[in-house]
Design a protein around this motif. Structure first.
Motif, PDB file in Angstrom:
ATOM      1  N   UNK A   8       0.426  -1.981   0.009  1.00  0.00           N
ATOM      2  CA  UNK A   8       0.019  -0.143  -0.345  1.00  0.00           C
ATOM      3  C   UNK A   8       1.128   1.112  -0.011  1.00  0.00           C
ATOM      4  N   UNK A   9       2.033   0.993   0.549  1.00  0.00           N
ATOM      5  CA  UNK A   9       2.835   2.357   0.604  1.00  0.00           C
ATOM      6  C   UNK A   9       4.227   2.239  -0.776  1.00  0.00           C
ATOM      7  N   UNK A  10       4.113   2.195  -1.667  1.00  0.00           N
ATOM      8  CA  UNK A  10       4.905   1.960  -2.481  1.00  0.00           C
ATOM      9  C   UNK A  10       7.056   3.037  -2.433  1.00  0.00           C
ATOM     10  N   UNK A  11       7.699   2.698  -1.939  1.00  0.00           N
ATOM     11  CA  UNK A  11       8.657   3.234  -2.140  1.00  0.00           C
ATOM     12  C   UNK A  11       9.000   4.302  -2.995  1.00  0.00           C
ATOM     13  N   UNK A  12       9.808   5.842  -2.731  1.00  0.00           N
ATOM     14  CA  UNK A  12       9.759   6.893  -3.596  1.00  0.00           C
ATOM     15  C   UNK A  12      10.763   6.622  -4.316  1.00  0.00           C
ATOM     16  N   UNK A  13      10.679   6.030  -6.060  1.00  0.00           N
ATOM     17  CA  UNK A  13      11.829   5.899  -6.622  1.00  0.00           C
ATOM     18  C   UNK A  13      12.062   7.396  -7.781  1.00  0.00           C
ATOM     19  N   UNK A  14      13.192   7.489  -7.607  1.00  0.00           N
ATOM     20  CA  UNK A  14      14.937   8.076  -8.306  1.00  0.00           C
ATOM     21  C   UNK A  14      14.496   8.241 -10.171  1.00  0.00           C
ATOM     22  N   UNK A  19      16.491   8.062 -12.626  1.00  0.00           N
ATOM     23  CA  UNK A  19      16.970   6.756 -12.755  1.00  0.00           C
ATOM     24  C   UNK A  19      16.513   5.484 -12.568  1.00  0.00           C
ATOM     25  N   UNK A  20      15.859   5.039 -11.446  1.00  0.00           N
ATOM     26  CA  UNK A  20      15.711   4.387 -10.710  1.00  0.00           C
ATOM     27  C   UNK A  20      14.051   3.954 -12.138  1.00  0.00           C
ATOM     28  N   UNK A  21      13.601   4.805 -12.090  1.00  0.00           N
ATOM     29  CA  UNK A  21      12.114   4.561 -12.782  1.00  0.00           C
ATOM     30  C   UNK A  21      12.351   4.672 -14.353  1.00  0.00           C
ATOM     31  N   UNK A  22      13.385   5.245 -14.873  1.00  0.00           N
ATOM     32  CA  UNK A  22      14.067   4.542 -16.466  1.00  0.00           C
ATOM     33  C   UNK A  22      14.509   2.759 -16.554  1.00  0.00           C
ATOM     34  N   UNK A  23      14.778   3.557 -15.721  1.00  0.00           N
ATOM     35  CA  UNK A  23      16.079   1.238 -15.616  1.00  0.00           C
ATOM     36  C   UNK A  23      14.492   0.680 -15.578  1.00  0.00           C
ATOM     37  N   UNK A  24      13.694   0.837 -14.598  1.00  0.00           N
ATOM     38  CA  UNK A  24      12.348  -0.150 -14.481  1.00  0.00           C
ATOM     39  C   UNK A  24      11.721   0.267 -15.803  1.00  0.00           C
ATOM     40  N   UNK A  25      11.228   1.115 -16.427  1.00  0.00           N
ATOM     41  CA  UNK A  25      10.588   1.130 -17.953  1.00  0.00           C
ATOM     42  C   UNK A  25      11.375   0.563 -18.930  1.00  0.00           C
TER      43      UNK A  25
END
Length: 106
Positions: free
Chosen positions: A16-22, A24-30
């Motif tokens: 329910x509480x996802x950690x905040x992503x940077x 760079x992290x979002x780009x890597x996940x995408x």
């Protein structure tokens, strides 16, 4: 009496509480999300029983119902090799699975 030192780090994921992503992290996940499963390198990923089910092994329910259950031989041998109370660990893994899916259903 000597104490047993442990290098195990336990973490709990609150769905329910996802950690905040940077960014760079979002780009890597995408980038990973756009790949086919066969293209993803899992060589540095930890083994699931140690990484994912750690919480399951510590929170065992108190009320249980006896049933007959057919389990793959390989699965049964894996849990038996983890030591005493392997049936409780199997139950804890199943409970963790149920709780994770209940959280997704909400």
């Amino acid at each position: 009496m000597p104490t047993k030192e442990s290098n195990i780090v336990k973490r709990t994921l609150d769905l329910k509480k996802s950690p905040q992503l940077s960014a760079e992290q979002k780009a890597r996940l995408d980038a990973v999300a756009s790949m086919r499963d066969k293209q993803i390198d899992y060589s540095d990923a930890p083994a699931l029983p140690d990484a994912v089910w750690m919480k399951a092994a510590t929170e065992l329910p108190h009320t249980k119902k006896q049933i007959t259950l057919r389990i793959d031989a390989e699965v049964l041998e894996f849990f038996k090799h983890t030591g005493k109370r392997y049936q409780s660990r199997m139950n804890a893994v199943l409970r963790s699975y149920v709780e994770a899916h209940k959280a997704h259903a909400k």
